[in-house]
Design an enzyme around this catalytic site. Sequence first.
Site, PDB file in Angstrom:
ATOM      1  N   SER A 161       0.867  -1.186   0.000  1.00 42.60           N
ATOM      2  CA  SER A 161       0.000   0.000   0.000  1.00 42.60           C
ATOM      3  C   SER A 161       0.898   1.229   0.000  1.00 42.60           C
ATOM      4  CB  SER A 161      -0.848   0.023   1.272  1.00 42.60           C
ATOM      5  OG  SER A 161      -0.056   0.400   2.383  1.00 42.60           O
ATOM      6  N   ASP A 162       0.341   2.378  -0.340  1.00 43.40           N
ATOM      7  CA  ASP A 162       1.105   3.598  -0.104  1.00 43.40           C
ATOM      8  C   ASP A 162       1.011   3.913   1.396  1.00 43.40           C
ATOM      9  OD1 ASP A 162       2.678   5.814  -0.394  1.00 43.40           O
ATOM     10  OD2 ASP A 162       1.539   6.707  -2.024  1.00 43.40           O
ATOM     11  N   TRP A 163       1.793   4.860   1.816  1.00 48.54           N
ATOM     12  CA  TRP A 163       1.961   5.235   3.231  1.00 48.54           C
ATOM     13  C   TRP A 163       0.596   5.409   3.925  1.00 48.54           C
ATOM     14  CZ3 TRP A 163       6.909   6.715   5.404  1.00 48.54           C
ATOM     15  CH2 TRP A 163       6.836   7.252   6.677  1.00 48.54           C
TER      16      TRP A 163
END
Length: 776
Positions: free
Chosen positions: A303-305
């Site tokens: 996932s992104d941050w």
Amino acid sequence: MKFTTSFLCLLVAFIATAADTNSIYHDGWIDLDKNGRKDIYEDLSRPVANRVDDLLKRMTLDEKIGQLEQSPFGKDPVKQPAGKLKAGDISSFLDGSALIESPVLRNKLQHIAVEQSRLGIPLIFGHDSIHGFRTVFPIPLAQACAWEPELFERTQTISARESSAAGIDWVFSPMVDLARDPRWGRIAEGFGEDPWLGALDAAASVRGFQGTNCADTNRVVACLKHFVGYGAAEGGRDYNTTEISEFTLRNFYLPQFKAGVDAGALTVMSAFNELSGMPASANRHTLTDILRDEWEFPGYVVSDWESVGELVDHGVAADEAAAARLALTAGVDMEMVSTTYLDTLKQQIEQGEIPKKVLDEAVRRVLTVKFEKGLFDHPFTDANSYKTAFLQQDAIDLAREAAAKSCVLLKNENGALPLSPQVKKLALIGPFAEDGEEMVGPWYSRAHTNDIVSLADGLRAQLPFDFQLAIARGCSILETNSGKIRRHIGDFSPVKERWTGTNEIAEAVAAAKSADVVVLTLGEPRDWSGESSSRSDLGLPGRQMELFDAIVATGKPVIVVLFNGRPLAIPKVQKQAAAILEAWFPGIQGGNGVADVLFGDVDPAGRLTTTFPNRVGQVPFYYNHSNTGRPGFGDYKGNYADGPTVPLYPFGFGLAYTTFDYGKVQLDSPEMKLDGTISAHMQIQNTGERAGTEVAQLYIRALAATTGPRPVRELKGFQKILLQPGESRDMSFNISGKELGYYNSKGNWLVEPGKYQLWISKDSASGEPVNFDLVK
Ligand code: BGC
């Protein structure tokens, strides 16, 4: 190669621990679970799939969930996570600010994971090496303007070498988001507005990072991001909602990802944005139906941050458990930073809310990449190699070459450029003249201030001895009349400064008056590009236009050099400057590379890969738009009553120091079979007195498509050629029926018979088309 690397690492570990009879290091393998036997997953000679199966069988539910957690470094990067590492609760670290040139720290953490956890599963270390690591290259948007995908392969090869020497196994790059809106700060990180050229750049970047085997020394795992549609953020506001039809998604936003997957990228990052009614990090349609089922992507999705935790903020998950469930079942394997998987998956799986199989598949994918990266067999980094790996001569040379190749000459009146030997007095003016730090752009990674060559340094290094150079800043980048400015000093720590009140413009005018020619540096601060750095205006900030007016008023020829991360709307500069060179954020060798172009040692061969608008109100503005039903309607041509409808500079635009004449396009046949090819020829002549490089561009248009309306032009080929003065070359392009296909709204790729047009032209707005029929 793989064997040699593994062998050496193991040998070092073996020697280091030779005295210890209980050592887990053996000659040729590591006893990761410390049971005294070489188990299948520890056996280098077994195929990866067997090793993964064997390991999965041994793992507890907790250990499996731990493999899906990626953690940032804490304040005390070793002590703080030690407990979790021993329990197998962390799979990966990212960010790496603590990793600065410290593979020692990396190895310390890896030792805990490998030696003190039950199964000894190694960590994978990720970092944002976007356009370089210690050798920072021009921003990706700039490099894309070279129209030379191999340039990405070469720069990312260096980036991989330097990153891996610092202990990084995995880079969050390339960013392959198509972007049409220059207000969006992250346009700087991608390749521009064209899916066809972007796909070539994406594949080349992956090859540069991973090589032919990402386990080789000096290679890293690549990550295609941000899947998908992130670049279409409403209003250019970062993280914003996107609404993209399946038709547009398939034809514009997905091709770069597909090309990256086909080139072997082993990871993909799911994006922050909502995509047509579902956040991208919970979007089963894109993550599973398309990425895994259709494209058969074998790697894992991170996932992104915190984008899994943010599913609660998006309003699609009631709590962390629901967020974890949504993301995992949609196809997000590893969670970056937020800890919803770690905190909630166990209970949900035990209660049967999430099938065990879903978890196993995610873990299998993560482990597979770790095996393929060779981490089980050589988990440690040579702690000294970075000392020689950084800033090698080939890296410096390439950084200079890339900086020069990224430059786009936007205007050149009366041959103002290259600087003539008759010019004896040059005034270098503007806020970027001596500023090195701004050169490196938003993802400066591990650049050091002292490594950067400013434009003043670059010019000085090349000036003939009888040349006088006067330097005057004129104003700071963001200076306002209120006196407040913001900028970075030292080693890249953001600070606020107060303007001293000196009228630097007057000094700059005096310098201009006593010079033969002025080079005026203008642009944006580098931290106005990149993540969370959108703009609502596309002009030059602060007092830069005031400076420009004052310098133009001296009557001296003004050569503007732009340093920026996005297309700018600067029609006045376009009208009044004698020449404009778009240098972008050119990296640590920027000053040298740009000086090479200014002096004419390198011909400007860059061509825009994004449209420059005349006004911010025109965006999103891109060349490959649909025709609409009323393309030339009324006085306003279907567009604005109060301003131009045309761009400032179109996609593909860029001048050379010479001129080229394009002949007429000739086709070898007026017809092409669906499974056949057609050849297009064109005579191009260098009509100037200097050698020069031209980028001849091939565009097509489908005039009647059942798939849905197709763009007024689609780039399908280009050739970059060097022509000597007066030289004429017969250019020939082959294009096949297959390349003319398009996706319909159901996601089917169709090659349709019908009428087509074809251009060979210098940019997307010039040239005359010829017609041909695609027949069964
Ligand atoms: C960015 C990603 C980046 C990640 C890790 C996020 O905020 O959107 O592009 O890779 O942070 O640093």
